[in-house]
Structures are given as structure tokens and as C-alpha cells.
Motif scaffolding. Structure first.
Motif, PDB file in Angstrom:
ATOM      1  N   ALA A 168       0.779  -1.191   0.020  1.00  0.00           N
ATOM      2  CA  ALA A 168      -0.153  -0.023   0.001  1.00  0.00           C
ATOM      3  C   ALA A 168       0.765   1.370   0.071  1.00  0.00           C
ATOM      4  CB  ALA A 168      -1.029   0.024   1.089  1.00  0.00           C
ATOM      5  N   ILE A 169       2.018   1.113   0.391  1.00  0.00           N
ATOM      6  CA  ILE A 169       3.150   2.400   0.296  1.00  0.00           C
ATOM      7  C   ILE A 169       4.150   2.161  -0.798  1.00  0.00           C
ATOM      8  CG2 ILE A 169       4.843   3.445   1.702  1.00  0.00           C
ATOM      9  CD1 ILE A 169       3.619   2.799   4.178  1.00  0.00           C
ATOM     10  N   PRO A 170       4.118   3.036  -1.634  1.00  0.00           N
ATOM     11  CA  PRO A 170       4.755   2.659  -2.915  1.00  0.00           C
ATOM     12  C   PRO A 170       6.325   2.388  -2.697  1.00  0.00           C
ATOM     13  CG  PRO A 170       3.428   4.767  -3.183  1.00  0.00           C
ATOM     14  CD  PRO A 170       3.323   3.977  -1.645  1.00  0.00           C
ATOM     15  N   GLU A 171       7.077   2.910  -1.786  1.00  0.00           N
ATOM     16  CA  GLU A 171       8.296   2.820  -1.530  1.00  0.00           C
ATOM     17  C   GLU A 171       8.407   1.272  -0.870  1.00  0.00           C
ATOM     18  OE1 GLU A 171       7.556   7.008  -0.512  1.00  0.00           O
ATOM     19  OE2 GLU A 171       6.538   5.231  -0.221  1.00  0.00           O
ATOM     20  N   TYR A 172       7.419   0.674  -0.346  1.00  0.00           N
ATOM     21  CA  TYR A 172       7.766  -0.739   0.097  1.00  0.00           C
ATOM     22  C   TYR A 172       7.457  -1.695  -1.159  1.00  0.00           C
ATOM     23  CZ  TYR A 172       7.201   1.226   4.680  1.00  0.00           C
ATOM     24  OH  TYR A 172       7.638   1.954   6.038  1.00  0.00           O
ATOM     25  N   ALA A 173       6.567  -1.147  -2.040  1.00  0.00           N
ATOM     26  CA  ALA A 173       6.342  -2.037  -3.125  1.00  0.00           C
ATOM     27  C   ALA A 173       7.692  -2.129  -4.075  1.00  0.00           C
ATOM     28  CB  ALA A 173       5.171  -1.240  -3.905  1.00  0.00           C
ATOM     29  N   ALA A 174       8.254  -0.940  -4.120  1.00  0.00           N
ATOM     30  CA  ALA A 174       9.560  -0.857  -4.689  1.00  0.00           C
ATOM     31  C   ALA A 174      10.619  -2.169  -4.426  1.00  0.00           C
ATOM     32  CB  ALA A 174      10.233   0.390  -4.957  1.00  0.00           C
ATOM     33  N   VAL A 175      10.436  -2.058  -2.804  1.00  0.00           N
ATOM     34  CA  VAL A 175      11.611  -3.094  -2.165  1.00  0.00           C
ATOM     35  C   VAL A 175      11.017  -4.352  -2.924  1.00  0.00           C
ATOM     36  CG1 VAL A 175      12.342  -4.292  -0.123  1.00  0.00           C
ATOM     37  CG2 VAL A 175      11.832  -1.751  -0.180  1.00  0.00           C
ATOM     38  N   PHE A 176       9.685  -4.928  -2.639  1.00  0.00           N
ATOM     39  CA  PHE A 176       9.345  -6.099  -3.279  1.00  0.00           C
ATOM     40  C   PHE A 176       9.729  -6.381  -4.907  1.00  0.00           C
ATOM     41  CE2 PHE A 176       6.676  -5.745   0.565  1.00  0.00           C
ATOM     42  CZ  PHE A 176       7.125  -6.877   1.138  1.00  0.00           C
TER      43      PHE A 176
END
Length: 193
Positions: A168-176
Motif C-alpha cells: 500500500a506504500i509505494p516505497e515498500y512496493a519498490a522493495v518487493f
């Protein structure tokens, strides 16, 4: 990304990353302008000297207090009054047997046949050393949640669901996206005061 460097005439000269460390002509005064190294261009533009991977960008944003950035709990869709900390384990180190150069399968077999039990001992004792490859890479990711969701999140083990919540947080989506084999675990949770 375009960067700029200054000419002695006072004009900002646009440069590309590929022009770092070279000289170019000022479009205004026609003087030769030395373009700094890429790391200096990046720092002047407000970036880090070395590009960061997604996990490092998240750790940097958390340290600066920019994350978590969500105002709605992704579990209850209510207001955020607590923070849950999750650890994304991006990479793990692993070990590989390093065979000694003189150690071949045929010599092992011959030794074992000739000396039976003694050969077996020699064969097992001549195994190569272990080489550690990779590194443990993880990042702690805070997520704004409602206090009612904390008990449920502390018990959650479903990796797909945990990743869905964090994405839900774009920065965390970038990690995945950068580490598709990453795993998530709940670390702690606390209500906000």
C-alpha cells in the motif's frame, strides 16, 4: 536525470550523467567548463553520492521520519493510531562447498575403494571449505495501522497477505519489485500517543 554545473560566467550549464568528468563548452560565453564527477553532480542535485537500492532508500526515508506515510489502516480501513514494524528480509547469505583443486571425484573413488573405512575417512576429511556468498539484507518498515489491527497483524504469517498490506506504500512496493523473493515478518507494534 539531467544535472547542472556552473560556468565561471555565472551561467548554469545543463549536463547529463554520461558527461560527468568531461569538459564541454558553455553555450553562453563559449568557455571550456569542467564537469564534476557523477557523485558530485548527484550530491549537488540533492541525491546521495551513490545510487541506493530500494531497501536502502526505505531505510533512509524511515530514518528521516518520512515513513510511514499512510493515513488509513490497510487492515481495518479506519484511522491510524498505531504503528506496526515489519522486517522485509530481502536477501540471505548462503554457503557453498569449495572443492580443493586437487580433489577430483575419481581420486575420491579410488581412495575409498583402496582403503575402505580409512578411505571413507580421508574422503570426508578432504571436503572443501565453505564459502559464504551474498549478504543478509533486510529493512524494517513501519506501517500505520489502527490499534485494533495490531493483534491480528502480530499473528499473520501469510506472506502474500503481508506483502499486499505493505505494498500500500509505494516505497515498500519498490522493495518487493527489486527483491521478488523477499519475506516479511512482524517485529513489533505500538500505539501512537
Amino acid at each position: 536525470m539531467p544535472y547542472t554545473t556552473s560556468c565561471p560566467c555565472g551561467r548554469d550549464v545543463p549536463v547529463e550523467a554520461t558527461q560527468a568528468g568531461t569538459e564541454l563548452e558553455c553555450p553562453g560565453c563559449r568557455r571550456s567548463v569542467r564537469v564534476p564527477r557523477l557523485s558530485a553532480l548527484r550530491v549537488a542535485a540533492g541525491e546521495t553520492a551513490i545510487p541506493l537500492n530500494a531497501a536502502e532508500r526505505v531505510a533512509h526515508a524511515v530514518k528521516q521520519g518520512l515513513l510511514p506515510s499512510n493515513l488509513v489502516c490497510p487492515v481495518t480501513h479506519g484511522s491510524v493510531n498505531a504503528v506496526a514494524i515489519f522486517r522485509i528480509h530481502c536477501e540471505r547469505s548462503w554457503k557453498r562447498e569449495q572443492a580443493a583443486e586437487e580433489d577430483h571425484a575419481i581420486s575420491r573413488l579410488i581412495t575409498m575403494l583402496l582403503f575402505s573405512f580409512v578411505g571413507l575417512f580421508v574422503w570426508t576429511s578432504r571436503k572443501g571449505k565453505q564459502e559464504v556468498l551474498g549478504r543478509d539484507t533486510f529493512v524494517d518498515t513501519p506501517l500505520g495501522v489502527s490499534s485494533e489491527a495490531l493483534p491480528q497483524l502480530s499473528r499473520q504469517r501469510n506472506q502474500r497477505e503481508l506483502q499486499r498490506l505493505l505494498c500500500a506504500i509505494p516505497e515498500y512496493a519498490a522493495v518487493f519489485a527489486e527483491y521478488p523473493g523477499a519475506t516479511v515478518s512482524f517485529v513489533s507494534g505500538a500505539e501512537l500517543r
